[in-house]
Write an enzyme that holds these catalytic residues in place. Structure first.
Site, PDB file in Angstrom:
ATOM      1  N   LYS A   1       4.703   0.113   3.139  1.00  0.00           N
ATOM      2  CA  LYS A   1       4.598  -0.880   2.179  1.00  0.00           C
ATOM      3  C   LYS A   1       6.047  -1.568   1.675  1.00  0.00           C
ATOM      4  O   LYS A   1       6.131  -2.720   1.595  1.00  0.00           O
ATOM      5  CB  LYS A   1       3.804  -0.588   0.803  1.00  0.00           C
ATOM      6  CG  LYS A   1       2.724  -1.212   0.758  1.00  0.00           C
ATOM      7  CD  LYS A   1       2.022  -0.835  -0.612  1.00  0.00           C
ATOM      8  CE  LYS A   1       0.582  -1.360  -0.729  1.00  0.00           C
ATOM      9  NZ  LYS A   1      -0.185  -0.741  -1.731  1.00  0.00           N
TER      10      LYS A   1
ATOM     11  N   PHE B   1      -4.254  -6.473 -18.386  1.00  0.00           N
ATOM     12  CA  PHE B   1      -5.842  -7.027 -18.717  1.00  0.00           C
ATOM     13  C   PHE B   1      -5.867  -8.041 -17.564  1.00  0.00           C
ATOM     14  O   PHE B   1      -6.864  -9.006 -17.713  1.00  0.00           O
ATOM     15  CB  PHE B   1      -5.960  -7.941 -19.852  1.00  0.00           C
ATOM     16  CG  PHE B   1      -5.857  -6.745 -21.222  1.00  0.00           C
ATOM     17  CD1 PHE B   1      -7.028  -5.864 -21.151  1.00  0.00           C
ATOM     18  CD2 PHE B   1      -4.982  -6.681 -21.923  1.00  0.00           C
ATOM     19  CE1 PHE B   1      -7.143  -4.911 -22.424  1.00  0.00           C
ATOM     20  CE2 PHE B   1      -4.727  -5.520 -22.992  1.00  0.00           C
ATOM     21  CZ  PHE B   1      -6.050  -4.843 -23.246  1.00  0.00           C
TER      22      PHE B   1
ATOM     23  N   GLU C   1      -7.935  -9.943 -10.790  1.00  0.00           N
ATOM     24  CA  GLU C   1      -7.533 -10.299  -9.582  1.00  0.00           C
ATOM     25  C   GLU C   1      -8.029 -11.818  -9.243  1.00  0.00           C
ATOM     26  O   GLU C   1      -9.048 -12.125  -9.510  1.00  0.00           O
ATOM     27  CB  GLU C   1      -8.199  -9.323  -8.643  1.00  0.00           C
ATOM     28  CG  GLU C   1      -7.457  -7.927  -8.652  1.00  0.00           C
ATOM     29  CD  GLU C   1      -7.924  -6.864  -7.666  1.00  0.00           C
ATOM     30  OE1 GLU C   1      -8.547  -7.338  -6.641  1.00  0.00           O
ATOM     31  OE2 GLU C   1      -7.681  -5.788  -7.976  1.00  0.00           O
TER      32      GLU C   1
ATOM     33  N   LYS D   1      -8.187  -0.759 -23.521  1.00  0.00           N
ATOM     34  CA  LYS D   1      -8.583  -0.998 -22.041  1.00  0.00           C
ATOM     35  C   LYS D   1      -9.739  -0.428 -21.817  1.00  0.00           C
ATOM     36  O   LYS D   1     -10.625  -1.368 -21.137  1.00  0.00           O
ATOM     37  CB  LYS D   1      -7.410  -0.376 -21.397  1.00  0.00           C
ATOM     38  CG  LYS D   1      -7.320  -0.746 -19.918  1.00  0.00           C
ATOM     39  CD  LYS D   1      -7.448  -2.136 -19.631  1.00  0.00           C
ATOM     40  CE  LYS D   1      -7.837  -2.289 -17.995  1.00  0.00           C
ATOM     41  NZ  LYS D   1      -7.979  -3.641 -17.729  1.00  0.00           N
TER      42      LYS D   1
ATOM     43  N   ASN E   1     -13.125  -3.290 -20.888  1.00  0.00           N
ATOM     44  CA  ASN E   1     -13.576  -3.189 -19.656  1.00  0.00           C
ATOM     45  C   ASN E   1     -15.231  -2.734 -19.534  1.00  0.00           C
ATOM     46  O   ASN E   1     -16.087  -3.355 -19.017  1.00  0.00           O
ATOM     47  CB  ASN E   1     -12.886  -2.220 -18.563  1.00  0.00           C
ATOM     48  CG  ASN E   1     -11.797  -3.164 -18.012  1.00  0.00           C
ATOM     49  OD1 ASN E   1     -11.736  -4.219 -18.243  1.00  0.00           O
ATOM     50  ND2 ASN E   1     -11.156  -2.659 -16.922  1.00  0.00           N
TER      51      ASN E   1
ATOM     52  N   CYS F   1     -12.068  -1.838 -10.771  1.00  0.00           N
ATOM     53  CA  CYS F   1     -11.964  -1.693 -12.094  1.00  0.00           C
ATOM     54  C   CYS F   1     -12.991  -1.328 -12.880  1.00  0.00           C
ATOM     55  O   CYS F   1     -13.354  -0.272 -13.353  1.00  0.00           O
ATOM     56  CB  CYS F   1     -11.097  -2.721 -12.812  1.00  0.00           C
ATOM     57  SG  CYS F   1      -9.441  -2.915 -12.517  1.00  0.00           S
TER      58      CYS F   1
ATOM     59  N   LYS G   1     -15.218 -10.663  -5.696  1.00  0.00           N
ATOM     60  CA  LYS G   1     -14.970 -11.897  -6.227  1.00  0.00           C
ATOM     61  C   LYS G   1     -14.267 -12.831  -5.463  1.00  0.00           C
ATOM     62  O   LYS G   1     -13.283 -12.691  -4.776  1.00  0.00           O
ATOM     63  CB  LYS G   1     -14.587 -11.452  -7.771  1.00  0.00           C
ATOM     64  CG  LYS G   1     -13.186 -11.407  -7.862  1.00  0.00           C
ATOM     65  CD  LYS G   1     -12.692 -10.924  -9.211  1.00  0.00           C
ATOM     66  CE  LYS G   1     -12.083 -12.202 -10.024  1.00  0.00           C
ATOM     67  NZ  LYS G   1     -11.236 -11.814 -10.949  1.00  0.00           N
TER      68      LYS G   1
HETATM   69  N1  NAD Z   1      -6.446  -4.310  -9.761  1.00  0.00           N
HETATM   70  C1  NAD Z   1      -6.730  -4.755 -11.033  1.00  0.00           C
HETATM   71  O1  NAD Z   1      -7.313  -5.884 -11.096  1.00  0.00           O
HETATM   72  C2  NAD Z   1      -6.260  -3.939 -12.315  1.00  0.00           C
HETATM   73  C3  NAD Z   1      -6.184  -4.737 -13.618  1.00  0.00           C
HETATM   74  C4  NAD Z   1      -5.875  -3.906 -14.682  1.00  0.00           C
HETATM   75  C5  NAD Z   1      -5.678  -2.583 -14.533  1.00  0.00           C
HETATM   76  N2  NAD Z   1      -5.625  -1.876 -13.297  1.00  0.00           N
HETATM   77  C6  NAD Z   1      -5.244  -0.505 -13.195  1.00  0.00           C
HETATM   78  O2  NAD Z   1      -3.855  -0.488 -12.687  1.00  0.00           O
HETATM   79  C7  NAD Z   1      -3.792   0.790 -11.933  1.00  0.00           C
HETATM   80  C8  NAD Z   1      -3.272   0.194 -10.291  1.00  0.00           C
HETATM   81  O3  NAD Z   1      -4.273  -0.504  -9.912  1.00  0.00           O
HETATM   82  P1  NAD Z   1      -3.920  -1.073  -8.403  1.00  0.00           P
HETATM   83  O4  NAD Z   1      -5.359  -2.125  -8.166  1.00  0.00           O
HETATM   84  O5  NAD Z   1      -2.659  -2.028  -8.373  1.00  0.00           O
HETATM   85  O6  NAD Z   1      -3.965   0.056  -7.588  1.00  0.00           O
HETATM   86  P2  NAD Z   1      -3.583   0.015  -6.179  1.00  0.00           P
HETATM   87  O7  NAD Z   1      -4.120   1.150  -5.243  1.00  0.00           O
HETATM   88  O8  NAD Z   1      -3.670  -1.323  -5.571  1.00  0.00           O
HETATM   89  O9  NAD Z   1      -1.802   0.332  -6.035  1.00  0.00           O
HETATM   90  C9  NAD Z   1      -1.397   1.764  -6.324  1.00  0.00           C
HETATM   91  C10 NAD Z   1      -0.073   1.888  -5.514  1.00  0.00           C
HETATM   92  O10 NAD Z   1       0.697   2.895  -6.165  1.00  0.00           O
HETATM   93  C11 NAD Z   1       1.274   3.622  -4.938  1.00  0.00           C
HETATM   94  N3  NAD Z   1       1.614   5.078  -5.577  1.00  0.00           N
HETATM   95  C12 NAD Z   1       0.705   5.929  -5.452  1.00  0.00           C
HETATM   96  N4  NAD Z   1       1.226   7.215  -5.892  1.00  0.00           N
HETATM   97  C13 NAD Z   1       2.859   6.878  -5.954  1.00  0.00           C
HETATM   98  C14 NAD Z   1       3.928   7.432  -6.325  1.00  0.00           C
HETATM   99  N5  NAD Z   1       3.898   8.699  -6.490  1.00  0.00           N
HETATM  100  N6  NAD Z   1       4.944   6.836  -6.315  1.00  0.00           N
HETATM  101  C15 NAD Z   1       5.211   5.624  -6.074  1.00  0.00           C
HETATM  102  N7  NAD Z   1       3.981   4.811  -5.737  1.00  0.00           N
HETATM  103  C16 NAD Z   1       2.799   5.268  -5.754  1.00  0.00           C
HETATM  104  C17 NAD Z   1       0.481   3.180  -3.764  1.00  0.00           C
HETATM  105  O11 NAD Z   1       0.979   3.373  -2.778  1.00  0.00           O
HETATM  106  C18 NAD Z   1      -0.124   1.875  -4.184  1.00  0.00           C
HETATM  107  O12 NAD Z   1       0.645   0.939  -3.445  1.00  0.00           O
HETATM  108  C19 NAD Z   1      -5.126   1.432 -12.013  1.00  0.00           C
HETATM  109  O13 NAD Z   1      -5.213   2.498 -12.871  1.00  0.00           O
HETATM  110  C20 NAD Z   1      -6.241   0.372 -12.450  1.00  0.00           C
HETATM  111  O14 NAD Z   1      -7.034   0.857 -12.946  1.00  0.00           O
HETATM  112  C21 NAD Z   1      -5.831  -2.665 -12.235  1.00  0.00           C
END
Ligand code: NAD
Length: 468
Positions: free
Chosen positions: A35, A151, A154, A223, A227, A279, A339
């Site tokens: 990545k 908040f 996507e 949070k 949700n 989420c 979505k």
């Molecule tokens: N996706 C959303 O719409 C959204 C909105 C608000 C909050 N969140 C929250 O944010 C958090 C992340 O969600 P996301 O959708 O971005 O997840 P994601 O799976 O898309 O991304 C997580 C990233 O973290 C990396 N990662 C994991 N362990 C790691 C480490 N030890 N060191 C460095 N990188 C590491 C992974 O390789 C990955 O790229 C979750 O807790 C989610 O609930 C998500």
């Protein structure tokens, strides 16, 4: 400010790019080497409006990519943790990624740092992160842990980050609160919005956004509770839609009638095939588990989840009742993402429905503007993939609308009808007006509204009378 963002997924990548746009120097860290390489090479791994522009603007300058967390921590005053918190089998949040990052961070703390939870985590996580960092012998005065929940949604993630309704800062020290205020100052003092190169302001934005400072525990709960409440709103209106179907009422009219009450509001009142994504499903489950752990039996959330599951089954029944038997039926499917506006298929109701219909012997040709690549990794060649909605509809027994992409609400209906074997549309997102669809020659099934037929006769026996 020099900032490290750990995790370059949907949240971390958007946060990193936006923080760079606010003028900070950002190191975006991920332990997925491929990545990091892709990001360095200019690849944009997710479909998100304005993200390519921001990455092009800041890549290699205010935004650099790294797999060396310890070094990034050493160089940064603030460290955002944005790694995944997926559900475990029992529905709790799996915090092992957060824990492993906390352990690694402790090795890089030399001067004062603020460690910021961006991931969605259960209440008490900030306490645990603090304990983990202290366990390695780190000076307790040299860091604070803050909860700053995200908040963003996507599909509109960049504008949500830059034009938020509010910024919640959960901290237990004045010093860390000041650091967070400084990070978000370009938004809260309005200077970002006066810049000529700022990302365009969406209609609904109220600027500048307010900052809400709370304890870390309150922020963590804000949070999860947000949700859970939004999921509840969706399940509530879906339950109302089911009642509408039983009595022949129109859920759109009901939504208009209740949504104009300012205490209720019209947002998140879109009946459909239920919520999905990475989420809501996991956060409702995790909040349920947190409450249980704390001694409160939050059964309301069980019902929210049950209604959501049921909504998918109701849709399957609708397909069966429109087409009778399913084995061998050819279906066009519009939408695979959970979505519109995103390529994310995690917990997508569309993917669930496609898999269930394939299981029942349907032959599916699907089209999605952004999510077909990711969908292919999960459902592979069990379905065919089309290059347009019209190709998906070609010679199909019915067309299913499963994701609310804007382009699906502006289809050339003459052309769609010409492509279909039978002019049947089963719309899980209520993108069309039933009467207009009947006037266009379709048998049209949607959610919470009576089915409509051309000349009042269901198409299964009418065939495609308007087909050229
Ligand atoms: N996706 C959303 O719409 C959204 C909105 C608000 C909050 N969140 C929250 O944010 C958090 C992340 O969600 P996301 O959708 O971005 O997840 P994601 O799976 O898309 O991304 C997580 C990233 O973290 C990396 N990662 C994991 N362990 C790691 C480490 N030890 N060191 C460095 N990188 C590491 C992974 O390789 C990955 O790229 C979750 O807790 C989610 O609930 C998500």
């Amino acid at each position: 400010m020099r900032i490290a963002v750990v995790g370059s997924g949907y949240v971390g990548l958007v946060a990193g790019a936006c923080l760079a746009d606010l003028g900070h120097d950002v190191i975006l860290v991920d332990n997925d080497q491929s990545k990091v390489t892709e990001l360095r090479n200019g690849h944009v791994p997710i479909h998100e409006k304005f993200l390519p522009e921001l990455l092009t603007r800041h890549r290699g300058q205010r935004l650099i990519f790294s797999d060396d967390l310890k070094q990034a921590v050493g160089l940064s005053a603030a460290i955002f943790v944005a790694v995944g918190t997926p559900p475990t089998e029992s529905g709790e949040a799996d915090l092992s990624y957060v824990e492993s990052v906390a352990r690694e961070i402790s090795g890089g703390i030399s001067d004062y740092k603020v460690v910021i939870e961006k991931s969605t985590v259960p209440v008490y996580t900030s306490d645990w992160v603090r304990k983990i960092i202290l366990r390695s012998g780190t000076d307790p005065q040299s860091f604070d842990v803050v909860s700053n929940p995200e908040f963003l949604r996507e599909g509109t993630a960049v504008t949500d980050f830059l034009f938020p309704d509010r910024i919640v800062i959960g901290c237990d020290s004045l010093r860390s609160a000041e650091v967070l205020r400084e990070i978000y100052a370009p938004l809260t003092d309005g200077s970002y919005y006066r810049r000529s190169d700022a990302i365009p302001q969406p209609d609904r934005a109220s600027i500048p956004p307010p900052i809400i400072v709370t304890s870390a525990k309150s922020a963590e709960l804000i949070k999860h509770a947000s949700n859970a409440f939004l999921a509840l709103k969706i399940s509530f209106i879906n339950a109302v839609a089911s009642v509408c179907e039983s009595v022949g009422a129109n859920v759109n009219q009901v939504v208009h009638g209740i949504g104009t009450d300012t205490r209720i509001g019209p947002k998140f009142m879109n009946p459909g095939i239920g919520y999905g994504g990475s989420c809501f499903p996991k956060d409702v489950m995790a909040f349920r588990a947190v409450a249980r752990e704390c001694g409160y039996d939050f059964r309301l959330l069980d019902e929210v989840m049950r209604i959501n599951e049921d909504q998918r089954q109701r849709f399957l029944r609708k397909v069966r009742s429109a087409l009778w038997t399913l084995r061998g039926k050819k279906l066009g499917v519009l939408g695979l993402a959970f979505k519109g506006g995103t390529d994310d298929i995690r917990e997508s109701p569309a993917i669930f429905l496609v898999q269930a219909l394939v299981q029942e012997g349907c032959k599916i040709t699907a089209y999605d503007p952004a999510a077909m690549g990711r969908a292919q990794e999960v459902i592979g060649s069990s379905v065919c993939y089309a290059k347009s909605p019209y190709e998906a509809a070609r010679d199909a027994d019915a067309l299913l609308i499963l994701t609310e992409w804007e382009e699906f609400s502006n289809l050339d209906l003459d052309r769609i009808r010409g492509e279909l074997k039978y002019p049947i549309v089963i719309d899980g997102r209520n993108l069309y007006d039933p009467e207009e669809m009947a006037a266009e020659g379709f048998s049209y099934y949607s959610v919470g509204r009576a089915a409509s037929y051309p000349d009042g006769v269901p198409t299964t026996i009418l065939r495609n009378s308007k087909k050229a």
